[in-house]
Design a protein around this motif. Structure first.
Motif, PDB file in Angstrom:
ATOM      1  N   GLY A  14       4.050 -39.852  29.846  1.00  0.00           N
ATOM      2  CA  GLY A  14       4.201 -40.036  31.158  1.00  0.00           C
ATOM      3  C   GLY A  14       5.638 -39.942  31.609  1.00  0.00           C
ATOM      4  N   PRO A  15       5.772 -40.425  33.017  1.00  0.00           N
ATOM      5  CA  PRO A  15       7.203 -40.398  33.537  1.00  0.00           C
ATOM      6  C   PRO A  15       8.362 -41.467  32.824  1.00  0.00           C
ATOM      7  CG  PRO A  15       5.730 -41.303  35.092  1.00  0.00           C
ATOM      8  CD  PRO A  15       4.834 -40.805  34.121  1.00  0.00           C
ATOM      9  N   THR A  16       9.516 -40.960  32.828  1.00  0.00           N
ATOM     10  CA  THR A  16      10.364 -41.878  32.063  1.00  0.00           C
ATOM     11  C   THR A  16      11.777 -41.767  32.808  1.00  0.00           C
ATOM     12  OG1 THR A  16      11.219 -42.763  30.180  1.00  0.00           O
ATOM     13  CG2 THR A  16      10.852 -40.244  30.357  1.00  0.00           C
TER      14      THR A  16
ATOM     15  N   PRO B 272       8.839 -27.615  37.371  1.00  0.00           N
ATOM     16  CA  PRO B 272       7.645 -27.884  38.369  1.00  0.00           C
ATOM     17  C   PRO B 272       6.854 -26.719  39.001  1.00  0.00           C
ATOM     18  CG  PRO B 272       9.802 -27.687  39.271  1.00  0.00           C
ATOM     19  CD  PRO B 272      10.061 -27.676  37.668  1.00  0.00           C
ATOM     20  N   ALA B 273       7.330 -25.672  38.730  1.00  0.00           N
ATOM     21  CA  ALA B 273       6.562 -24.366  39.186  1.00  0.00           C
ATOM     22  C   ALA B 273       5.615 -23.919  37.911  1.00  0.00           C
ATOM     23  CB  ALA B 273       7.553 -23.137  39.654  1.00  0.00           C
ATOM     24  N   GLY B 274       5.553 -24.361  36.949  1.00  0.00           N
ATOM     25  CA  GLY B 274       4.744 -24.130  35.770  1.00  0.00           C
ATOM     26  C   GLY B 274       3.349 -24.624  35.991  1.00  0.00           C
ATOM     27  N   PRO B 275       2.568 -24.153  35.202  1.00  0.00           N
ATOM     28  CA  PRO B 275       0.867 -24.530  35.221  1.00  0.00           C
ATOM     29  C   PRO B 275       0.868 -25.686  34.551  1.00  0.00           C
ATOM     30  CG  PRO B 275       1.096 -22.897  33.459  1.00  0.00           C
ATOM     31  CD  PRO B 275       2.576 -23.030  34.267  1.00  0.00           C
ATOM     32  N   THR B 276       1.710 -26.608  33.811  1.00  0.00           N
ATOM     33  CA  THR B 276       1.419 -27.805  33.309  1.00  0.00           C
ATOM     34  C   THR B 276       2.066 -28.855  33.941  1.00  0.00           C
ATOM     35  OG1 THR B 276       3.586 -27.543  31.883  1.00  0.00           O
ATOM     36  CG2 THR B 276       1.461 -26.699  30.932  1.00  0.00           C
ATOM     37  N   PHE B 277       2.821 -28.596  34.903  1.00  0.00           N
ATOM     38  CA  PHE B 277       3.494 -30.003  35.832  1.00  0.00           C
ATOM     39  C   PHE B 277       2.478 -30.543  36.383  1.00  0.00           C
ATOM     40  CE2 PHE B 277       5.892 -32.142  38.775  1.00  0.00           C
ATOM     41  CZ  PHE B 277       6.926 -32.454  38.243  1.00  0.00           C
ATOM     42  N   PRO B 278       2.388 -31.819  36.419  1.00  0.00           N
ATOM     43  CA  PRO B 278       1.481 -32.752  37.062  1.00  0.00           C
ATOM     44  C   PRO B 278       1.578 -32.643  38.442  1.00  0.00           C
ATOM     45  CG  PRO B 278       2.276 -34.076  35.216  1.00  0.00           C
ATOM     46  CD  PRO B 278       3.279 -32.555  35.426  1.00  0.00           C
TER      47      PRO B 278
ATOM     48  N   ILE C 129       1.526 -42.384  20.172  1.00  0.00           N
ATOM     49  CA  ILE C 129       2.074 -41.357  20.854  1.00  0.00           C
ATOM     50  C   ILE C 129       0.965 -40.911  21.982  1.00  0.00           C
ATOM     51  CG2 ILE C 129       2.595 -38.999  20.595  1.00  0.00           C
ATOM     52  CD1 ILE C 129       3.999 -39.848  18.124  1.00  0.00           C
ATOM     53  N   GLU C 130      -0.323 -40.926  21.197  1.00  0.00           N
ATOM     54  CA  GLU C 130      -1.375 -40.517  22.031  1.00  0.00           C
ATOM     55  C   GLU C 130      -1.505 -41.236  23.475  1.00  0.00           C
ATOM     56  OE1 GLU C 130      -4.344 -37.846  22.689  1.00  0.00           O
ATOM     57  OE2 GLU C 130      -2.919 -37.911  20.929  1.00  0.00           O
ATOM     58  N   LEU C 131      -1.335 -42.545  23.302  1.00  0.00           N
ATOM     59  CA  LEU C 131      -1.156 -43.557  24.630  1.00  0.00           C
ATOM     60  C   LEU C 131      -0.240 -43.197  25.581  1.00  0.00           C
ATOM     61  CD1 LEU C 131      -1.874 -47.018  22.792  1.00  0.00           C
ATOM     62  CD2 LEU C 131      -3.433 -45.616  23.976  1.00  0.00           C
ATOM     63  N   LEU C 132       0.622 -42.581  25.284  1.00  0.00           N
ATOM     64  CA  LEU C 132       1.885 -42.043  26.173  1.00  0.00           C
ATOM     65  C   LEU C 132       1.345 -40.766  27.158  1.00  0.00           C
ATOM     66  CD1 LEU C 132       5.059 -42.709  24.066  1.00  0.00           C
ATOM     67  CD2 LEU C 132       4.264 -44.030  25.891  1.00  0.00           C
ATOM     68  N   ARG C 133       0.549 -39.830  26.472  1.00  0.00           N
ATOM     69  CA  ARG C 133       0.391 -38.533  26.879  1.00  0.00           C
ATOM     70  C   ARG C 133      -0.417 -38.814  28.282  1.00  0.00           C
ATOM     71  NH1 ARG C 133      -1.494 -35.188  21.867  1.00  0.00           N
ATOM     72  NH2 ARG C 133      -2.612 -33.858  23.668  1.00  0.00           N
ATOM     73  N   ILE C 134      -0.284 -37.818  29.024  1.00  0.00           N
ATOM     74  CA  ILE C 134      -1.016 -37.793  30.477  1.00  0.00           C
ATOM     75  C   ILE C 134      -1.958 -36.511  30.670  1.00  0.00           C
ATOM     76  CG2 ILE C 134       0.593 -39.499  31.552  1.00  0.00           C
ATOM     77  CD1 ILE C 134       1.860 -37.001  32.817  1.00  0.00           C
ATOM     78  N   ASP C 135      -1.928 -35.638  29.666  1.00  0.00           N
ATOM     79  CA  ASP C 135      -2.670 -34.362  29.841  1.00  0.00           C
ATOM     80  C   ASP C 135      -4.109 -34.753  29.839  1.00  0.00           C
ATOM     81  OD1 ASP C 135      -1.555 -34.691  26.838  1.00  0.00           O
ATOM     82  OD2 ASP C 135      -3.736 -33.512  26.373  1.00  0.00           O
ATOM     83  N   PRO C 136      -4.661 -33.857  30.383  1.00  0.00           N
ATOM     84  CA  PRO C 136      -6.353 -34.102  30.530  1.00  0.00           C
ATOM     85  C   PRO C 136      -6.986 -34.302  29.234  1.00  0.00           C
ATOM     86  CG  PRO C 136      -5.596 -32.374  31.985  1.00  0.00           C
ATOM     87  CD  PRO C 136      -4.511 -32.526  31.135  1.00  0.00           C
ATOM     88  N   ALA C 137      -7.955 -35.208  29.039  1.00  0.00           N
ATOM     89  CA  ALA C 137      -8.744 -35.116  27.536  1.00  0.00           C
ATOM     90  C   ALA C 137      -9.939 -36.098  27.837  1.00  0.00           C
ATOM     91  CB  ALA C 137      -7.750 -35.857  26.555  1.00  0.00           C
TER      92      ALA C 137
END
Length: 311
Positions: free
Chosen positions: A162-164, A174-180, A236-244
């Motif tokens: 997540g953001p920090t 920000p133009a990439g496909p992974t940027f939220p 570490i998993e609790l920090l991630r924001i990618d879809p799951a």
């Protein structure tokens, strides 16, 4: 004395992501993710060979066993990734054929370890060695391989947190496909690839120390590897924001970490009580000593001793 303000100016305010993850050699693409995986495999093989030799095994056996374990691990890792993150392949707008595109990233460690263990077991049987001591030998090497493999996620700009506002926040294009889509373009994110990389290297060093200090055996080093890794993967998993996939409000990898980690801890205690020492041999069948030769019968009176006869 250097002023603190000057020192602060020397510290980077963020971690930049590599501008590209693919280079082209003519028509052939060279992908950083694949390089990271291959480098991790090479490092793990080298470490395992040294540790296997210390346990009394033949280092060449590690290569033979890896011949089975690595393909099984890659297939298993991909299967778990697709199952745990199916939206990109089978969801709305997904492309099922992309499930085969391993070079784009996406190998689930749980599937890789489970399937890789099956391959290693097959390789151990073919080499005539015990699986448990080999697993103990491989455990720290696996953590090093996983640490190196996380560099591929950095190049792919994926699996961040997540953001920090921390000074080691990770920049994502920000133009990439992974940027939220819900965040401003200048948002920095937790570099979870770096957190896991450092955690794995520290856990590998601790495993080597504990193994030498307490002479662990019968699979207990591997079980500790599972415990250490799942503890790190949990936070570490609790920090991630990618879809799951979510189960009861938590990512499926969180539940997997809890269940697998607790099971490994229980198994470590049980095995330690039943087999407190270390194996005396890594071979499936202990080498048999040659049977002593029967003493020659004494010569009869008047007969020459056979040992004194000459041709």
């Amino acid at each position: 004395m250097i002023p603190l303000a000057a020192l602060a100016g020397l510290v980077p305010a963020s971690i930049p992501s590599p501008p590209t993850a693919v280079w082209h050699l003519g028509p052939f693409p060279l992908r950083a993710y694949a390089f990271a995986i291959l480098l991790g495999i090479a490092a793990a093989t080298w470490i395992a060979q040294r540790r296997w030799a210390e346990r009394g095994g033949d280092p060449e056996q590690v290569l033979e066993i890896a011949f089975w374990a690595v393909p099984f691990g890659i297939i298993g890792g991909r299967i778990y990734h697709v199952i745990s993150s199916p939206a990109a392949y089978f969801g709305e707008g997904g492309d099922p054929i992309r499930a085969l595109y391993i070079w784009e990233g996406g190998l689930g460690i749980w599937g890789a370890v489970a399937f890789g263990a099956v391959g290693a077991w097959i390789g151990c049987r073919r080499q005539g060695v015990r699986f448990a001591p080999f697993a103990d030998t491989l455990a720290p090497a696996l953590l090093v391989a996983q640490a190196i493999g996380r560099l591929g996620n950095w190049f792919n700009q994926e699996l961040f947190g997540g953001p920090t506002t921390l000074p080691w926040g990770l920049e994502i294009d920000p133009a990439g496909p992974t940027f939220p889509a819900d965040f401003p373009a200048d948002t920095l994110f937790h570099p979870t690839f770096l957190y896991e990389l450092l955690w794995n290297l520290a856990a590998a060093a601790l495993l080597v120390y504990l193994d030498r200090r307490f002479r662990l055996g019968h699979g207990r080093v591997f079980l500790l590897y599972v415990v250490f890794y799942t503890v790190g993967r949990l936070w570490i998993e609790l920090l991630r924001i990618d879809p799951a996939v979510q189960v009861a409000g938590l990512r499926i990898n969180v539940w997997t970490s809890i269940l697998v980690g607790v099971s490994a801890l229980v198994a470590f205690v049980v095995v330690g009580r039943r087999h407190p020492g270390r194996e005396t041999t890594v071979l499936l069948a202990a080498p048999q000593e040659p049977a002593p030769e029967a003493p020659a019968a004494p010569a009869a009176p008047g007969e020459q001793d056979p040992a004194e006869r000459t041709l």
